[in-house]
Design a protein around this motif. Structure first.
Motif, PDB file in Angstrom:
ATOM      1  N   SER A  16     -11.152  17.750   4.129  1.00 53.30           N
ATOM      2  CA  SER A  16      -9.782  17.326   4.613  1.00 53.30           C
ATOM      3  C   SER A  16      -9.824  15.729   5.274  1.00 53.30           C
ATOM      4  O   SER A  16      -9.082  15.200   5.497  1.00 53.30           O
ATOM      5  CB  SER A  16      -9.363  18.352   5.855  1.00 53.30           C
ATOM      6  N   SER A  17     -11.165  15.128   5.262  1.00 53.79           N
ATOM      7  CA  SER A  17     -11.509  14.028   5.928  1.00 53.79           C
ATOM      8  C   SER A  17     -12.793  13.481   5.279  1.00 53.79           C
ATOM      9  O   SER A  17     -13.608  14.317   4.783  1.00 53.79           O
ATOM     10  CB  SER A  17     -11.505  13.720   7.412  1.00 53.79           C
ATOM     11  N   GLN A  18     -13.249  12.227   5.294  1.00 50.52           N
ATOM     12  CA  GLN A  18     -14.304  11.654   4.766  1.00 50.52           C
ATOM     13  C   GLN A  18     -15.292  12.264   5.324  1.00 50.52           C
ATOM     14  O   GLN A  18     -15.582  12.547   6.480  1.00 50.52           O
ATOM     15  CB  GLN A  18     -14.376  10.181   4.779  1.00 50.52           C
ATOM     16  N   ASP A  32     -10.179  14.287  -1.389  1.00 51.85           N
ATOM     17  CA  ASP A  32      -9.525  14.090   0.106  1.00 51.85           C
ATOM     18  C   ASP A  32      -8.193  15.116   0.113  1.00 51.85           C
ATOM     19  O   ASP A  32      -7.298  14.486  -0.636  1.00 51.85           O
ATOM     20  CB  ASP A  32      -8.863  12.860   0.568  1.00 51.85           C
ATOM     21  N   THR A  34      -6.143  15.902   2.405  1.00 45.73           N
ATOM     22  CA  THR A  34      -4.872  15.224   3.302  1.00 45.73           C
ATOM     23  C   THR A  34      -4.408  14.109   2.592  1.00 45.73           C
ATOM     24  O   THR A  34      -3.311  14.312   2.704  1.00 45.73           O
ATOM     25  CB  THR A  34      -5.715  14.777   4.625  1.00 45.73           C
ATOM     26  N   ASP A  35      -4.909  13.217   1.896  1.00 45.42           N
ATOM     27  CA  ASP A  35      -4.583  12.112   1.090  1.00 45.42           C
ATOM     28  C   ASP A  35      -4.100  12.809  -0.356  1.00 45.42           C
ATOM     29  O   ASP A  35      -3.349  11.992  -0.878  1.00 45.42           O
ATOM     30  CB  ASP A  35      -5.118  10.852   1.098  1.00 45.42           C
TER      31      ASP A  35
END
Length: 64
Positions: A16-18, A32, A34-35
């Motif tokens: 969900s994030s880096q 990712d 989320t993106d």
């Protein structure tokens, strides 16, 4: 899921994030969620993998 290391690159899978707190080599990648984009690590940090619409769409064998 644990990351997989292949040829010095780390494949993180879906996150969900880096990734943080881990040494990352150029060419490492993750998706990712989320993106909704695949990201690859470069010398300047995480970069979106872009797609190109320059290639013609092939919908049938006649298009080849």
């Amino acid at each position: 899921m644990s990351p997989i290391i292949v040829g010095g690159r780390t494949l993180f899978g879906s996150l969900s994030s880096q990734p943080t707190g881990i040494t990352t080599a150029i060419g490492s990648e993750y998706y990712d969620t989320t993106d909704d984009k695949k990201k690859v690590y470069s010398s300047t940090g995480w970069q979106n993998v872009s797609t190109s619409s320059a290639a013609p769409e092939i919908t049938s064998i006649a298009d080849l």
